[in-house]
Write a protein that holds these residues in place. Structure first.
Motif, PDB file in Angstrom:
ATOM      1  N   THR A   3       0.968  -1.192  -0.017  1.00  0.00           N
ATOM      2  CA  THR A   3      -0.114  -0.064   0.144  1.00  0.00           C
ATOM      3  C   THR A   3       1.036   1.262   0.122  1.00  0.00           C
ATOM      4  O   THR A   3       1.762   1.254   0.550  1.00  0.00           O
ATOM      5  N   GLY A   4       0.449   2.238  -0.864  1.00  0.00           N
ATOM      6  CA  GLY A   4       1.050   3.605  -1.061  1.00  0.00           C
ATOM      7  C   GLY A   4       0.880   4.313  -2.229  1.00  0.00           C
ATOM      8  O   GLY A   4       0.487   3.753  -3.240  1.00  0.00           O
ATOM      9  N   LYS A   7       6.416   1.146  -4.502  1.00  0.00           N
ATOM     10  CA  LYS A   7       5.861  -0.227  -4.508  1.00  0.00           C
ATOM     11  C   LYS A   7       6.509  -1.121  -5.406  1.00  0.00           C
ATOM     12  O   LYS A   7       6.954  -2.226  -5.109  1.00  0.00           O
ATOM     13  N   GLU A  53      -0.188  -4.974  -5.293  1.00  0.00           N
ATOM     14  CA  GLU A  53      -0.287  -3.469  -4.973  1.00  0.00           C
ATOM     15  C   GLU A  53      -1.688  -3.154  -5.177  1.00  0.00           C
ATOM     16  O   GLU A  53      -2.379  -3.576  -6.048  1.00  0.00           O
ATOM     17  N   ALA A  62      -5.644  -3.567  -0.602  1.00  0.00           N
ATOM     18  CA  ALA A  62      -6.158  -3.450   0.553  1.00  0.00           C
ATOM     19  C   ALA A  62      -7.755  -3.360   0.769  1.00  0.00           C
ATOM     20  O   ALA A  62      -8.304  -2.971  -0.375  1.00  0.00           O
ATOM     21  N   SER A  84       1.525  -7.317   5.283  1.00  0.00           N
ATOM     22  CA  SER A  84       1.176  -6.048   4.663  1.00  0.00           C
ATOM     23  C   SER A  84       2.061  -4.906   4.770  1.00  0.00           C
ATOM     24  O   SER A  84       2.872  -4.609   5.967  1.00  0.00           O
ATOM     25  N   THR A  87       3.004  -1.123   4.188  1.00  0.00           N
ATOM     26  CA  THR A  87       2.786   0.402   3.752  1.00  0.00           C
ATOM     27  C   THR A  87       3.641   1.413   3.706  1.00  0.00           C
ATOM     28  O   THR A  87       4.530   1.325   4.545  1.00  0.00           O
TER      29      THR A  87
END
Length: 173
Positions: free
Chosen positions: A35-36, A42, A107, A110, A122, A124
């Motif tokens: 996540t980002g 990523k 990617e 979530a 996970s 982030t």
């Protein structure tokens, strides 16, 4: 059951090294949820992970194909998924990914992955905003060159497989 660790990744090279460190912990049936925001790192992380796993070919973003399978010699393949355009877990499931026989990196997954697997790691990646206005000597930064800024990374393990994240500390730069 979940565990959490936080660290700071200094630059893209360190992000690739962190990906390689995570790769050392992975085996078939492991799922990594990334996540980002755009440009957070990523795919850079996944490139380092893939290189450490010894995948054939270069790891690139699967944005336009949704999922890329990267074969490995005599080992579980790496499946790299970009779930950005998927609206629910059923659409991710429709990709027919072999979660049990692959290492899967998702990617933008979530809210989707959690409906398909019981355990996942996970990661982030927080990207600073508004920084980079000046160089290290205080002079104005070159507007044509994106500044290299550290990333705040939070690693959360969900499930018994990821209950102990002590190995993360070895990844700090």
């Amino acid at each position: 059951m979940s565990a959490e660790e936080r660290l700071v990744i200094a630059d893209p090279e360190a992000m690739e090294r962190f990906g390689a460190r995570v790769a050392a912990e992975l085996r078939a049936s492991d799922v990594v949820l990334l996540t980002g925001e755009l440009g957070a790192g990523k795919t850079t992380f996944t490139r380092g992970l893939g290189a450490a796993l010894g995948v054939r070919g270069t790891v690139t973003s699967p944005t336009f194909v949704l999922a890329r399978t990267h074969p490995r010699e005599s080992a579980a393949p790496l499946v790299h998924v970009d779930a950005y355009r998927l609206s629910d877990a059923a659409e991710l499931d429709d990709l027919d990914i072999d979660f049990a026989g692959s290492i899967v990196v998702v990617e933008w997954g979530a809210g989707l992955v959690e409906h398909l697997v019981d355990e996942w790691l996970s990661i982030t990646i927080g990207r600073p905003t508004g920084g980079g206005a000046s160089g290290p000597d205080g002079a104005a930064a070159d507007p044509d060159v994106a500044p290299v800024e550290p990333r705040a990374v939070t690693v959360t393990g969900t499930g018994e497989r990821w209950a102990d994240l002590g190995w993360i500390h070895a990844a700090r730069d």
